[in-house]
Design an enzyme around this catalytic site. Structure first.
Site, PDB file in Angstrom:
ATOM      1  CG  ASP A   1       4.089   6.222   8.511  1.00 15.02           C
ATOM      2  OD1 ASP A   1       5.084   6.939   8.665  1.00 15.02           O
ATOM      3  OD2 ASP A   1       4.131   5.082   8.019  1.00 15.02           O
TER       4      ASP A   1
ATOM      5  CE  LYS B   1       5.114   9.024  15.713  1.00 20.13           C
ATOM      6  NZ  LYS B   1       4.540   8.205  14.650  1.00 20.13           N
TER       7      LYS B   1
ATOM      8  N   GLY C   1      10.094   9.659   9.670  1.00 18.34           N
ATOM      9  CA  GLY C   1       9.915  10.714   8.676  1.00 18.34           C
ATOM     10  C   GLY C   1       8.716  11.530   9.092  1.00 18.34           C
ATOM     11  CG  HIS C   2       8.237  12.947  12.682  1.00 16.57           C
ATOM     12  ND1 HIS C   2       8.804  13.100  13.916  1.00 16.57           N
ATOM     13  CD2 HIS C   2       7.743  11.685  12.666  1.00 16.57           C
ATOM     14  CE1 HIS C   2       8.673  11.977  14.609  1.00 16.57           C
ATOM     15  NE2 HIS C   2       8.039  11.100  13.874  1.00 16.57           N
TER      16      HIS C   2
ATOM     17  CD  GLN D   1      10.408   4.612  14.391  1.00 12.56           C
ATOM     18  OE1 GLN D   1      10.886   4.593  15.502  1.00 12.56           O
ATOM     19  NE2 GLN D   1      10.925   5.349  13.429  1.00 12.56           N
TER      20      GLN D   1
ATOM     21  N   GLY E   1       9.334   6.558   0.645  1.00 13.11           N
ATOM     22  CA  GLY E   1       8.433   6.720  -0.498  1.00 13.11           C
ATOM     23  C   GLY E   1       7.616   5.470  -0.788  1.00 13.11           C
TER      24      GLY E   1
ATOM     25  N   GLY F   1      -6.583  18.368   8.396  1.00 17.22           N
ATOM     26  CA  GLY F   1      -5.822  18.851   7.241  1.00 17.22           C
ATOM     27  C   GLY F   1      -4.370  19.003   7.633  1.00 17.22           C
TER      28      GLY F   1
HETATM   29  P1  IMP Z   1      13.461  -0.208  10.794  1.00 19.14           P
HETATM   30  O1  IMP Z   1      13.003   0.666  11.914  1.00 19.14           O
HETATM   31  O2  IMP Z   1      14.028   0.574   9.639  1.00 19.14           O
HETATM   32  O3  IMP Z   1      14.345  -1.307  11.241  1.00 19.14           O
HETATM   33  O4  IMP Z   1      12.156  -0.920  10.189  1.00 19.14           O
HETATM   34  C1  IMP Z   1      11.390  -1.883  10.917  1.00 19.14           C
HETATM   35  C2  IMP Z   1       9.912  -1.739  10.613  1.00 19.14           C
HETATM   36  O5  IMP Z   1       9.444  -0.491  11.121  1.00 19.14           O
HETATM   37  C3  IMP Z   1       9.581  -1.722   9.129  1.00 19.14           C
HETATM   38  O6  IMP Z   1       8.297  -2.312   8.971  1.00 19.14           O
HETATM   39  C4  IMP Z   1       9.471  -0.246   8.796  1.00 19.14           C
HETATM   40  O7  IMP Z   1       8.655   0.003   7.680  1.00 19.14           O
HETATM   41  C5  IMP Z   1       8.843   0.270  10.075  1.00 19.14           C
HETATM   42  N1  IMP Z   1       9.147   1.669  10.337  1.00 19.14           N
HETATM   43  C6  IMP Z   1      10.295   2.194  10.814  1.00 19.14           C
HETATM   44  N2  IMP Z   1      10.190   3.518  10.952  1.00 19.14           N
HETATM   45  C7  IMP Z   1       8.952   3.854  10.569  1.00 19.14           C
HETATM   46  C8  IMP Z   1       8.237   5.095  10.529  1.00 19.14           C
HETATM   47  O8  IMP Z   1       8.735   6.164  10.886  1.00 19.14           O
HETATM   48  N3  IMP Z   1       6.941   5.010  10.070  1.00 19.14           N
HETATM   49  C9  IMP Z   1       6.374   3.848   9.725  1.00 19.14           C
HETATM   50  N4  IMP Z   1       6.996   2.673   9.746  1.00 19.14           N
HETATM   51  C10 IMP Z   1       8.272   2.675  10.181  1.00 19.14           C
END
Ligand code: IMP
Length: 421
Positions: free
Chosen positions: A9, A12, A36-37, A219, A297, A411
């Protein structure tokens, strides 16, 4: 290459979107629909989960590498939703024949094991862990398998059976969703066949022809399976080295690695956040920065910029530059702190990011506090436009990470970016 340097988050998507303008190919190399970009174009907001953020530029080739776990249902949903908004991907998007399919039963298993776990990871529930488990366990289903219908159907049937057995061992029953979703997956085979490709081949030939390629990470470094805060991580290599294996090119072809850091820190899901705020400040920053997960969310936890983690990220990723995002979110703060080192109860302090996640949960950071700038930076388009204290803050980040800042985002719009140098 663009890589996240915190817990995901970092923004990117926006950086990729801006840099994609000069790229011929944009490729994702790991993760799946857990990402989630969020990208803003004009007044429109796009949240992309699997399709690379470069897709919002006409004519760019968008690839998903073998390191990705492809959720077909979600992928084509996203594909069709973009088409409805006038973004036609048919000739532009390609998926690696070597990528593993994330099947509907992986999602079911992910949620079931989280429900049961005594130590919950706080996953996104998108099936990521179980899909990578099948890959490493050599029982996964790859895109190339769709070309052999009999084998494919057998693999799917075996997968469903295994999932059912695992669910039952966890004391849970399949309510029929497994079979229904599998039918839908089988229906999507022909659409997938048309876009299956070899991204490594495409990328190397493009580079040889003098074209430009952007690799897009999902990630962040602290969520990397090997280098992150294990076990509170995702199941792929989010760090720079993962990109070479994740698209199928040699590391020598990668010339620039941009690390994206938010001007502060956030984390969603479980696990330690050493520079985390107290409750009141946490809520304030969440509102200021709109810190809610783009995929789930969920509210993100917030904290000060963690220089220990950022330095570690610079090292593990071999960064050649930093992109600092959301600087404007700090505009109203009278004082801004940076976590400089981690201290333990016995008084020892370190600037190295520890391997022991449970020790990390107990550290108390030593902070350095800088004066805020209390001015609006959203209209700044060069470093000179920024208030003096904002520049000093960026200088300090640069110094502590020993990495030059190449971009600063102030922004959500494409234009709200400062290119350094
Ligand atoms: P998983 O990737 O769904 O297995 O989640 C493992 C960990 O990575 C959890 O703490 C999620 O909240 C975190 N995580 C996975 N994808 C994202 C992302 O795109 N942004 C932020 N945290 C993520």
């Amino acid at each position: 290459m663009i890589v996240g340097c915190q817990w995901g988050d970092e923004g990117k998507g926006k950086i990729v979107d801006v840099l994609a303008e000069d790229a011929d190919i944009v490729a994702r190399y790991q993760g799946g629909a857990n990402a989630g970009h969020t990208v803003h174009v004009g007044d429109e907001e796009f949240i992309l989960h699997q399709i690379p953020s470069g897709v919002l530029h006409d004519g760019k080739r968008c690839l998903l590498g073998n390191g990705v776990v492809l959720d077909l249902l979600q992928f084509f949903e996203e594909f069709d939703a973009l088409a409805e908004r006038g973004i036609d991907l048919a000739a532009r998007v390609g998926v690696s024949e070597r990528a593993h399919l994330l099947m509907p039963y992986h999602r079911v298993l992910d949620k079931a094991s989280e429900r049961r776990a005594s130590e919950k990871i706080g996953t996104t529930g998108r099936g990521i862990g179980p899909a990578y488990e099948d890959k490493a366990g050599r029982r996964g289903i790859r895109v190339a398998d769709i070309r052999n219908p009999e084998r494919f159907e057998q693999l799917v049937a075996d997968g469903v059976e295994r999932a059912r057995a695992k669910l039952s061992a966890m004391g849970q029953e399949d309510d029929g969703t497994l079979d229904a979703a599998v039918t839908r997956t089988l229906e999507l085979r022909d659409r997938l066949d048309v876009i299956a490709t070899d991204p490594g081949w495409e990328i190397v030939h493009a580079l040889d022809a003098g074209k430009s390629v952007l690799l897009e990470g999902a990630q962040g470094t602290a969520l990397d399976l090997d280098h992150g805060t294990y076990p509170f991580v995702t199941s792929s290599n989010t760090t720079a080295a993962g990109a070479a294996t994740g698209v199928g090119i040699g590391p020598t072809r990668i010339t620039d690695v941009f690390g994206v850091v938010k001007a502060y820190t956030t984390r969603v899901g479980n696990g330690p956040l050493p520079t985390g705020f107290d409750e009141e400040m946490d809520e304030r920053m969440r509102q200021l920065g709109g810190e809610f997960g783009a995929t789930t969310g969920r509210p993100r936890r917030c904290g000060w910029f963690d220089a220990v983690l950022a330095r570690f990220s610079a090292r593990v990723n071999g960064l050649t530059g930093l992109a600092v995002t959301k600087l404007d979110v700090l505009d109203t703060l009278p004082e801004i702190s940076i976590g400089l080192e981690y201290c333990t109860e016995d008084g020892g302090c370190t600037r190295e990011f520890p391997a022991d996640t449970f020790a990390l949960a107990r550290v108390e950071p030593n902070y350095e506090t800088l004066p805020g700038w209390e001015e609006d930076t959203t209209g700044c388009r060069s470093l000179e436009d920024l208030p003096r204290n904002a520049r000093a803050y960026l200088d300090r980040i640069q110094e502590l990470t020993e990495t030059p800042i190449r971009m600063v985002s102030v922004g959500t719009r494409r234009s709200q970016i400062i290119h350094v140098d």
